[in-house]
Motif scaffolding. Sequence first.
Motif, PDB file in Angstrom:
ATOM      1  N   TRP A 133       0.324  -7.088  11.589  1.00 40.19           N
ATOM      2  CA  TRP A 133      -0.047  -7.195  10.178  1.00 40.19           C
ATOM      3  C   TRP A 133      -0.222  -5.797   9.579  1.00 40.19           C
ATOM      4  O   TRP A 133       0.253  -5.525   8.477  1.00 40.19           O
ATOM      5  CB  TRP A 133      -1.353  -7.982  10.004  1.00 40.19           C
ATOM      6  CG  TRP A 133      -1.727  -8.051   8.548  1.00 40.19           C
ATOM      7  CD1 TRP A 133      -1.321  -8.987   7.641  1.00 40.19           C
ATOM      8  CD2 TRP A 133      -2.489  -7.085   7.802  1.00 40.19           C
ATOM      9  NE1 TRP A 133      -1.793  -8.670   6.388  1.00 40.19           N
ATOM     10  CE2 TRP A 133      -2.512  -7.519   6.448  1.00 40.19           C
ATOM     11  CE3 TRP A 133      -3.162  -5.910   8.146  1.00 40.19           C
ATOM     12  CZ2 TRP A 133      -3.188  -6.805   5.455  1.00 40.19           C
ATOM     13  CZ3 TRP A 133      -3.829  -5.196   7.153  1.00 40.19           C
ATOM     14  CH2 TRP A 133      -3.847  -5.648   5.829  1.00 40.19           C
ATOM     15  N   ALA A 134      -0.928  -4.939  10.308  1.00 38.75           N
ATOM     16  CA  ALA A 134      -1.181  -3.588   9.803  1.00 38.75           C
ATOM     17  C   ALA A 134       0.132  -2.834   9.597  1.00 38.75           C
ATOM     18  O   ALA A 134       0.298  -2.119   8.596  1.00 38.75           O
ATOM     19  CB  ALA A 134      -2.095  -2.829  10.763  1.00 38.75           C
ATOM     20  N   ALA A 135       1.071  -2.989  10.522  1.00 38.28           N
ATOM     21  CA  ALA A 135       2.372  -2.323  10.381  1.00 38.28           C
ATOM     22  C   ALA A 135       3.107  -2.859   9.152  1.00 38.28           C
ATOM     23  O   ALA A 135       3.722  -2.091   8.399  1.00 38.28           O
ATOM     24  CB  ALA A 135       3.202  -2.522  11.639  1.00 38.28           C
ATOM     25  N   SER A 136       3.045  -4.159   8.924  1.00 37.40           N
ATOM     26  CA  SER A 136       3.689  -4.744   7.749  1.00 37.40           C
ATOM     27  C   SER A 136       3.055  -4.222   6.458  1.00 37.40           C
ATOM     28  O   SER A 136       3.748  -3.979   5.465  1.00 37.40           O
ATOM     29  CB  SER A 136       3.590  -6.278   7.800  1.00 37.40           C
ATOM     30  OG  SER A 136       4.315  -6.786   8.892  1.00 37.40           O
ATOM     31  N   PHE A 137       1.734  -4.042   6.487  1.00 39.83           N
ATOM     32  CA  PHE A 137       1.043  -3.500   5.323  1.00 39.83           C
ATOM     33  C   PHE A 137       1.516  -2.077   5.042  1.00 39.83           C
ATOM     34  O   PHE A 137       1.783  -1.711   3.889  1.00 39.83           O
ATOM     35  CB  PHE A 137      -0.467  -3.516   5.556  1.00 39.83           C
ATOM     36  CG  PHE A 137      -1.275  -2.972   4.405  1.00 39.83           C
ATOM     37  CD1 PHE A 137      -1.652  -3.804   3.362  1.00 39.83           C
ATOM     38  CD2 PHE A 137      -1.646  -1.636   4.361  1.00 39.83           C
ATOM     39  CE1 PHE A 137      -2.382  -3.307   2.289  1.00 39.83           C
ATOM     40  CE2 PHE A 137      -2.373  -1.128   3.304  1.00 39.83           C
ATOM     41  CZ  PHE A 137      -2.746  -1.967   2.260  1.00 39.83           C
ATOM     42  N   VAL A 138       1.627  -1.274   6.085  1.00 41.08           N
ATOM     43  CA  VAL A 138       2.100   0.111   5.921  1.00 41.08           C
ATOM     44  C   VAL A 138       3.501   0.118   5.322  1.00 41.08           C
ATOM     45  O   VAL A 138       3.807   0.920   4.420  1.00 41.08           O
ATOM     46  CB  VAL A 138       2.068   0.855   7.268  1.00 41.08           C
ATOM     47  CG1 VAL A 138       2.792   2.198   7.163  1.00 41.08           C
ATOM     48  CG2 VAL A 138       0.629   1.067   7.727  1.00 41.08           C
ATOM     49  N   ILE A 139       4.366  -0.759   5.805  1.00 44.45           N
ATOM     50  CA  ILE A 139       5.729  -0.825   5.277  1.00 44.45           C
ATOM     51  C   ILE A 139       5.711  -1.176   3.795  1.00 44.45           C
ATOM     52  O   ILE A 139       6.458  -0.599   2.991  1.00 44.45           O
ATOM     53  CB  ILE A 139       6.569  -1.841   6.077  1.00 44.45           C
ATOM     54  CG1 ILE A 139       6.809  -1.306   7.496  1.00 44.45           C
ATOM     55  CG2 ILE A 139       7.901  -2.108   5.383  1.00 44.45           C
ATOM     56  CD1 ILE A 139       7.442  -2.305   8.438  1.00 44.45           C
ATOM     57  N   ARG A 140       4.847  -2.108   3.395  1.00 47.96           N
ATOM     58  CA  ARG A 140       4.714  -2.447   1.969  1.00 47.96           C
ATOM     59  C   ARG A 140       4.323  -1.218   1.155  1.00 47.96           C
ATOM     60  O   ARG A 140       4.855  -0.983   0.067  1.00 47.96           O
ATOM     61  CB  ARG A 140       3.661  -3.543   1.787  1.00 47.96           C
ATOM     62  CG  ARG A 140       4.107  -4.938   2.170  1.00 47.96           C
ATOM     63  CD  ARG A 140       2.910  -5.880   2.246  1.00 47.96           C
ATOM     64  NE  ARG A 140       2.130  -5.873   1.023  1.00 47.96           N
ATOM     65  CZ  ARG A 140       0.854  -6.265   0.964  1.00 47.96           C
ATOM     66  NH1 ARG A 140       0.223  -6.656   2.060  1.00 47.96           N
ATOM     67  NH2 ARG A 140       0.218  -6.248  -0.190  1.00 47.96           N
ATOM     68  N   VAL A 141       3.384  -0.447   1.681  1.00 46.68           N
ATOM     69  CA  VAL A 141       2.942   0.761   0.978  1.00 46.68           C
ATOM     70  C   VAL A 141       4.092   1.750   0.866  1.00 46.68           C
ATOM     71  O   VAL A 141       4.346   2.319  -0.210  1.00 46.68           O
ATOM     72  CB  VAL A 141       1.742   1.397   1.708  1.00 46.68           C
ATOM     73  CG1 VAL A 141       1.403   2.763   1.106  1.00 46.68           C
ATOM     74  CG2 VAL A 141       0.523   0.481   1.645  1.00 46.68           C
ATOM     75  N   TRP A 142       4.799   1.974   1.960  1.00 43.42           N
ATOM     76  CA  TRP A 142       5.908   2.928   1.942  1.00 43.42           C
ATOM     77  C   TRP A 142       7.000   2.486   0.979  1.00 43.42           C
ATOM     78  O   TRP A 142       7.553   3.295   0.238  1.00 43.42           O
ATOM     79  CB  TRP A 142       6.468   3.094   3.348  1.00 43.42           C
ATOM     80  CG  TRP A 142       5.604   3.931   4.233  1.00 43.42           C
ATOM     81  CD1 TRP A 142       4.582   4.752   3.849  1.00 43.42           C
ATOM     82  CD2 TRP A 142       5.684   4.028   5.654  1.00 43.42           C
ATOM     83  NE1 TRP A 142       4.016   5.363   4.950  1.00 43.42           N
ATOM     84  CE2 TRP A 142       4.671   4.940   6.069  1.00 43.42           C
ATOM     85  CE3 TRP A 142       6.486   3.443   6.623  1.00 43.42           C
ATOM     86  CZ2 TRP A 142       4.458   5.257   7.407  1.00 43.42           C
ATOM     87  CZ3 TRP A 142       6.290   3.764   7.959  1.00 43.42           C
ATOM     88  CH2 TRP A 142       5.287   4.672   8.342  1.00 43.42           C
ATOM     89  N   GLN A 143       7.314   1.206   1.006  1.00 42.01           N
ATOM     90  CA  GLN A 143       8.368   0.714   0.124  1.00 42.01           C
ATOM     91  C   GLN A 143       7.969   0.832  -1.341  1.00 42.01           C
ATOM     92  O   GLN A 143       8.791   1.150  -2.195  1.00 42.01           O
ATOM     93  CB  GLN A 143       8.724  -0.725   0.490  1.00 42.01           C
ATOM     94  CG  GLN A 143       9.449  -0.828   1.829  1.00 42.01           C
ATOM     95  CD  GLN A 143       9.742  -2.252   2.246  1.00 42.01           C
ATOM     96  OE1 GLN A 143       9.021  -3.179   1.858  1.00 42.01           O
ATOM     97  NE2 GLN A 143      10.766  -2.450   3.049  1.00 42.01           N
ATOM     98  N   SER A 144       6.689   0.584  -1.626  1.00 39.07           N
ATOM     99  CA  SER A 144       6.228   0.727  -3.010  1.00 39.07           C
ATOM    100  C   SER A 144       6.189   2.183  -3.447  1.00 39.07           C
ATOM    101  O   SER A 144       6.126   2.479  -4.639  1.00 39.07           O
ATOM    102  CB  SER A 144       4.836   0.099  -3.166  1.00 39.07           C
ATOM    103  OG  SER A 144       3.858   0.860  -2.476  1.00 39.07           O
ATOM    104  N   SER A 145       6.222   3.093  -2.452  1.00 35.89           N
ATOM    105  CA  SER A 145       6.213   4.531  -2.754  1.00 35.89           C
ATOM    106  C   SER A 145       7.612   5.132  -2.774  1.00 35.89           C
ATOM    107  O   SER A 145       7.762   6.347  -2.796  1.00 35.89           O
ATOM    108  CB  SER A 145       5.354   5.267  -1.720  1.00 35.89           C
ATOM    109  OG  SER A 145       4.025   4.785  -1.741  1.00 35.89           O
TER     110      SER A 145
END
Length: 208
Positions: A133-145
């Motif tokens: 879950w944490a890795a998926s959250f990080v990916i969401r942040v990176w993609q939004s950036s």
Amino acid sequence: MSEGRRIRGLDAEQRKALRRRQLLDSALELFAEQGYAATSIEQLCQHAFVGTKGFYETFDSREACYLALLAEITERTEALMNARLAEGADEPALVDAFADALVGDPRIAQVAFGHGMAVSPALEHARRENRRWAASFVIRVWQSSGLATAPAAHLRVAATGLVGGMFDLIADWLVTAEPTDTGPLRSALTGFYAVVRAGVVTAAPARS
């Protein structure tokens, strides 16, 4: 229809919820203070002022109690991180929120990463789910950036390694520093995050 017998103004469901809360609060305290392995069900019951029968009406085992506590910690952490992201927090602020969730109360860090941690196949599965879950959250942040141009497989590997490294930094902090001194840990988490993110940026193909 009768709601059943009330004791101290509480019906059966309210008493059950209170008993569960008392046991989880005691589990957090005792697992953090003396370790999971050294804490018995009898100690949990004594600390929580709950009878052994009441414990087994709430949890099947000590491991089930720990899993419920870990799930509660996870749910609070996920809710906090999602809220901060929805509020538009930048990446350094998100790293700081992550630190707040897991080391703001040193007992939580001990239960999740330190000597209060329990080990079993079921618990390892739960921890792996948390990391995913944490890795998926990080990916969401990176993609939004703006890092959506990086290959998905690359993002997944980098995010998984980042989360594992951050968790290890917390575990190391627990045995090498005063639990009330979170400053060096926060700096280490922020610096590590920046290094991994920079690597993702470097590896991402340029926009056309």
